[in-house]
Design an enzyme around this catalytic site. Sequence first.
Site, mmCIF file in Angstrom:
data_model
loop_
_atom_site.group_PDB
_atom_site.id
_atom_site.type_symbol
_atom_site.label_atom_id
_atom_site.label_comp_id
_atom_site.label_asym_id
_atom_site.label_seq_id
_atom_site.Cartn_x
_atom_site.Cartn_y
_atom_site.Cartn_z
ATOM 1 N N TYR A 174 0.220 -1.745 -0.045
ATOM 2 C CA TYR A 174 -0.216 0.148 -0.398
ATOM 3 C C TYR A 174 0.245 1.437 -0.498
ATOM 4 C CZ TYR A 174 -3.532 -3.294 0.989
ATOM 5 O OH TYR A 174 -4.810 -3.866 0.616
ATOM 6 N N SER A 175 0.507 2.231 -0.888
ATOM 7 C CA SER A 175 1.405 3.546 -0.756
ATOM 8 C C SER A 175 1.176 4.473 0.547
ATOM 9 C CB SER A 175 1.153 4.512 -2.079
ATOM 10 O OG SER A 175 0.747 3.446 -3.146
ATOM 11 N N CYS A 204 0.132 6.913 -10.878
ATOM 12 C CA CYS A 204 0.024 6.546 -10.182
ATOM 13 C C CYS A 204 -1.724 5.640 -9.860
ATOM 14 C CB CYS A 204 0.311 6.475 -8.604
ATOM 15 S SG CYS A 204 0.162 4.976 -6.963
ATOM 16 N N GLU A 248 4.040 3.409 -10.657
ATOM 17 C CA GLU A 248 3.904 3.132 -10.142
ATOM 18 C C GLU A 248 2.364 2.455 -9.897
ATOM 19 O OE1 GLU A 248 5.976 2.141 -6.328
ATOM 20 O OE2 GLU A 248 4.235 2.700 -5.358
ATOM 21 N N TYR A 295 -1.182 -0.218 -9.667
ATOM 22 C CA TYR A 295 -1.379 -1.723 -9.362
ATOM 23 C C TYR A 295 -2.018 -2.774 -10.064
ATOM 24 C CZ TYR A 295 -3.011 1.766 -6.559
ATOM 25 O OH TYR A 295 -3.520 2.989 -5.506
HETATM 26 P P1 FAD Z 1 -7.099 -9.881 -2.883
HETATM 27 O O1 FAD Z 1 -7.574 -11.021 -2.192
HETATM 28 O O2 FAD Z 1 -5.737 -10.138 -3.091
HETATM 29 O O3 FAD Z 1 -7.494 -10.691 -4.022
HETATM 30 C C1 FAD Z 1 -7.644 -9.745 -5.380
HETATM 31 C C2 FAD Z 1 -8.683 -8.968 -6.405
HETATM 32 O O4 FAD Z 1 -9.637 -11.070 -6.896
HETATM 33 C C3 FAD Z 1 -9.960 -9.110 -4.977
HETATM 34 O O5 FAD Z 1 -10.561 -7.852 -6.145
HETATM 35 C C4 FAD Z 1 -10.737 -10.253 -4.979
HETATM 36 O O6 FAD Z 1 -11.707 -9.656 -4.656
HETATM 37 C C5 FAD Z 1 -10.556 -10.716 -6.402
HETATM 38 N N1 FAD Z 1 -10.736 -12.381 -5.758
HETATM 39 C C6 FAD Z 1 -10.556 -13.007 -4.738
HETATM 40 N N2 FAD Z 1 -11.005 -14.559 -5.096
HETATM 41 C C7 FAD Z 1 -11.939 -14.521 -6.762
HETATM 42 C C8 FAD Z 1 -12.025 -15.672 -6.336
HETATM 43 N N3 FAD Z 1 -12.353 -16.595 -6.695
HETATM 44 N N4 FAD Z 1 -12.328 -15.317 -8.252
HETATM 45 C C9 FAD Z 1 -12.762 -13.904 -8.951
HETATM 46 N N5 FAD Z 1 -12.009 -13.207 -8.304
HETATM 47 C C10 FAD Z 1 -11.479 -13.125 -6.811
HETATM 48 N N6 FAD Z 1 -4.342 -0.852 -2.239
HETATM 49 C C11 FAD Z 1 -5.391 0.470 -1.857
HETATM 50 O O7 FAD Z 1 -6.015 0.055 -1.870
HETATM 51 N N7 FAD Z 1 -4.486 1.566 -2.375
HETATM 52 C C12 FAD Z 1 -3.041 1.938 -2.480
HETATM 53 O O8 FAD Z 1 -2.776 2.911 -2.040
HETATM 54 C C13 FAD Z 1 -2.215 0.468 -2.721
HETATM 55 N N8 FAD Z 1 -1.039 0.699 -2.994
HETATM 56 C C14 FAD Z 1 -0.194 0.211 -4.038
HETATM 57 C C15 FAD Z 1 0.630 0.040 -4.062
HETATM 58 C C16 FAD Z 1 1.532 -1.198 -5.116
HETATM 59 C C17 FAD Z 1 3.342 -0.431 -5.252
HETATM 60 C C18 FAD Z 1 0.759 -1.939 -5.471
HETATM 61 C C19 FAD Z 1 1.585 -3.168 -6.035
HETATM 62 C C20 FAD Z 1 -0.206 -2.371 -5.219
HETATM 63 C C21 FAD Z 1 -0.990 -1.320 -4.246
HETATM 64 N N9 FAD Z 1 -2.801 -1.471 -4.012
HETATM 65 C C22 FAD Z 1 -2.955 -0.242 -3.444
HETATM 66 C C23 FAD Z 1 -3.165 -2.879 -4.217
HETATM 67 C C24 FAD Z 1 -3.091 -3.766 -3.032
HETATM 68 O O9 FAD Z 1 -1.806 -4.210 -2.957
HETATM 69 C C25 FAD Z 1 -3.903 -4.955 -2.903
HETATM 70 O O10 FAD Z 1 -3.656 -5.595 -3.663
HETATM 71 C C26 FAD Z 1 -5.320 -4.558 -2.738
HETATM 72 O O11 FAD Z 1 -5.477 -3.971 -2.171
HETATM 73 C C27 FAD Z 1 -6.503 -5.983 -2.913
HETATM 74 O O12 FAD Z 1 -5.677 -6.911 -2.010
HETATM 75 P P2 FAD Z 1 -6.682 -7.911 -1.419
HETATM 76 O O13 FAD Z 1 -5.776 -8.921 -0.307
HETATM 77 O O14 FAD Z 1 -7.876 -7.247 -0.682
HETATM 78 O O15 FAD Z 1 -7.045 -8.477 -2.147
#
Ligand code: FAD
Length: 352
Positions: free
Chosen positions: A125-126, A310, A350, A352
Amino acid sequence: MLAVTSAFTSGAALVAPTAHASRASVQMGIIDGVKNLLGKKQDFLEAEPYWDQSTIPVNTYKNKAPFTGKIVSTKRIVGPEATGETCDIVIGHEGKMPYWEGQSYGVIPPGTNPKNGKPNSVRLYSIASSRYGDDMTGTTTTLCVRRATYWCPELKADDPAKKGVCSNYLCDSKPGDDVKLTGPSGKVMLIPEKDPNVDLIMVATGTGIAPYRSFIRRLFVEKTPFGEAYTKGTGQAWLFLGVANSDALLYDDEWQEVLKKYPDNFRLDYALSREQKNKDGGKMYIQDKVAEYSDEIFSKMDNGAHMYFCGLKGMMPGITEMLEGVCKDKGLVWEDKLSEWKKAGQWHVEVY
Ligand code: FAD
């Protein structure tokens, strides 16, 4: 009173990194901490000179030995008509996990991944606060997190079994909850502070606003050495934010305050895809808004501006296609322009 204690501690900790620090230097640190707390100056987390990036903390805490922070607050920051939910989450790190503007933290959500039976993996998360944190004590970090939900076309409803693990954990967190953190990481989105007249063009979609909030606080809200130099200079920080509608705008009240105070140094443009039309009558996406100012942006870039992107990955094809078109109209070759900007370190992405 709590805030007084933490500013106090972080100020003191900086001058007493070893067991040999003298009592006088510890006292000086305490005095500095109190001065900072009184709002006079934010300078106890600066490098020497302040633009020197050689001491940036990177991966202080790794996946195998994360830092356990504590949730200070979790607030929904979008209106009722916003598409989805976005939260501002403040995490306490006791001054033990310092970072610079433009870096990210990792969050390890509790529980195991049912797909492989292993502990859940880290998500990045940024960071949305400056190094001083929103309370300016140097002991907190703010994240801006969008709750990831899964819309099931068959159910015609959200399927909670497929919701995002870490974003839901963070958006549901309560003050006092523990949160496992890694990092800080990333050097792509740093500010080139050596030049106080540098133009910064910041392009965000949704939560991509996070690093720019950290920049803007450093530039215009806090009394940091860089902010002091920047607001006296000719540099312009220009923020483009794309979201679906005005209820989905992020931190708008903060930008309006900065605009009022620094109309020459700060500039703001919104692309509201569901409320505004682009010049061809279609939805106003971020690339359409940036395109309106393409001549100005190219001339700023030719004069050494830095451009940042971003947010969601999906924003980049539209942006690069638009810039390629602008190049063509100007008789330039996009690939050459891009490699020129990259080589000069002016191009920061950056997504994602
Ligand atoms: P996950 O559990 O990883 O799931 C990913 C997606 O898949 C979700 O949309 C979920 O609904 C979907 N999913 C899950 N299961 C299934 C399934 N069976 N079938 C279909 N779809 C499914 N995020 C922010 O909100 N703010 C930030 O500032 C931010 N900064 C970032 C900076 C960087 C450098 C990077 C790489 C990423 C950043 N992100 C940011 C994104 C963050 O890291 C996560 O990827 C994001 O919050 C989703 O993670 P999660 O664990 O909630 O979802």
